[in-house]
Design a protein around this motif. Structure first.
Motif, short mmCIF file in Angstrom:
data_model
loop_
_atom_site.label_atom_id
_atom_site.label_comp_id
_atom_site.label_asym_id
_atom_site.label_seq_id
_atom_site.Cartn_x
_atom_site.Cartn_y
_atom_site.Cartn_z
N MET A 67 0.92 -1.25 0.06
CA MET A 67 -0.02 -0.06 0.01
C MET A 67 0.87 1.37 0.24
O MET A 67 0.43 2.21 -0.70
CB MET A 67 -1.08 0.00 1.13
N GLU A 82 -10.54 5.17 -2.03
CA GLU A 82 -11.07 3.96 -2.02
C GLU A 82 -10.88 2.91 -3.41
O GLU A 82 -10.65 2.06 -3.33
CB GLU A 82 -12.63 4.47 -1.98
N GLU A 85 -7.46 1.47 -2.25
CA GLU A 85 -7.60 0.39 -1.45
C GLU A 85 -8.29 -0.59 -2.17
O GLU A 85 -7.88 -1.79 -2.17
CB GLU A 85 -8.63 0.83 -0.41
N SER A 89 -6.24 -4.39 -2.65
CA SER A 89 -7.13 -5.60 -2.16
C SER A 89 -7.19 -6.50 -3.32
O SER A 89 -6.88 -7.79 -3.11
CB SER A 89 -8.64 -5.18 -1.65
#
Length: 162
Positions: A67, A82, A85, A89
């Motif tokens: 990240m 978002e 993320e 993921s």
């Protein structure tokens, strides 16, 4: 869970809810000793993964490190956190779905490059310059030429008439 303010382990969960993409659980916590409030995130970890570095060294896979490297490439770029993320993921899920406990760092880098290319061209070039160890300006020119060629394939140029 240890309180980040006072270090006490006497904490309580006040609220839990899934994230938008349902890959993590967001928990609001409160410390019974100092009253501090903070948020934690819980996610599924299918298996312990080890990263095999180019040097031959092995290190545990660290999602937070992944990240951070993506965030460095995206620094000051207009990309919604978002989306970042979800991208990270997705990369982690792809790595876990490979079914291997040992993953080459090149594989991780390739997946990040693919994801950044579709997310933000500037971040893609930034990441590529480190990942591919650019030494000269011509390295950038070659990568930008590839990007321009890929975009040229997608768009049909229409000549303007005077």
């Amino acid at each position: 869970m240890r309180c980040p303010y006072c270090g006490s382990t006497n904490t309580q969960v006040k609220d839990s809810r899934p994230s938008e993409d349902h890959t993590t659980i967001r928990r609001r916590r409160v410390c019974a000793d100092c009253g501090g409030r903070y948020t934690t995130f819980e996610r599924v970890q299918l298996r312990e993964m080890t990263v095999l570095k180019r040097s031959g060294r092995r290190t545990p896979f660290d999602r937070d490190k992944l990240m951070r490297s993506v965030q460095i490439a995206l620094r000051k770029r207009p990309v919604d956190p978002e989306r970042i993320e979800r991208m990270v993921s997705g990369i982690v899920r792809r790595l876990e779905n490979m079914g291997e406990s040992e993953i080459k760092s090149e594989t991780i880098g390739r997946l990040v490059m693919e994801a950044l290319k579709s997310l933000d061209d500037v971040a893609y070039v930034r990441f590529a310059s480190v990942y591919k160890n650019f030494r000269e300006a011509k390295d950038f020119e070659a990568l930008l030429g590839e990007l321009a060629g890929a975009e040229g394939d997608e768009e049909t140029a229409i000549p303007l008439e005077d």
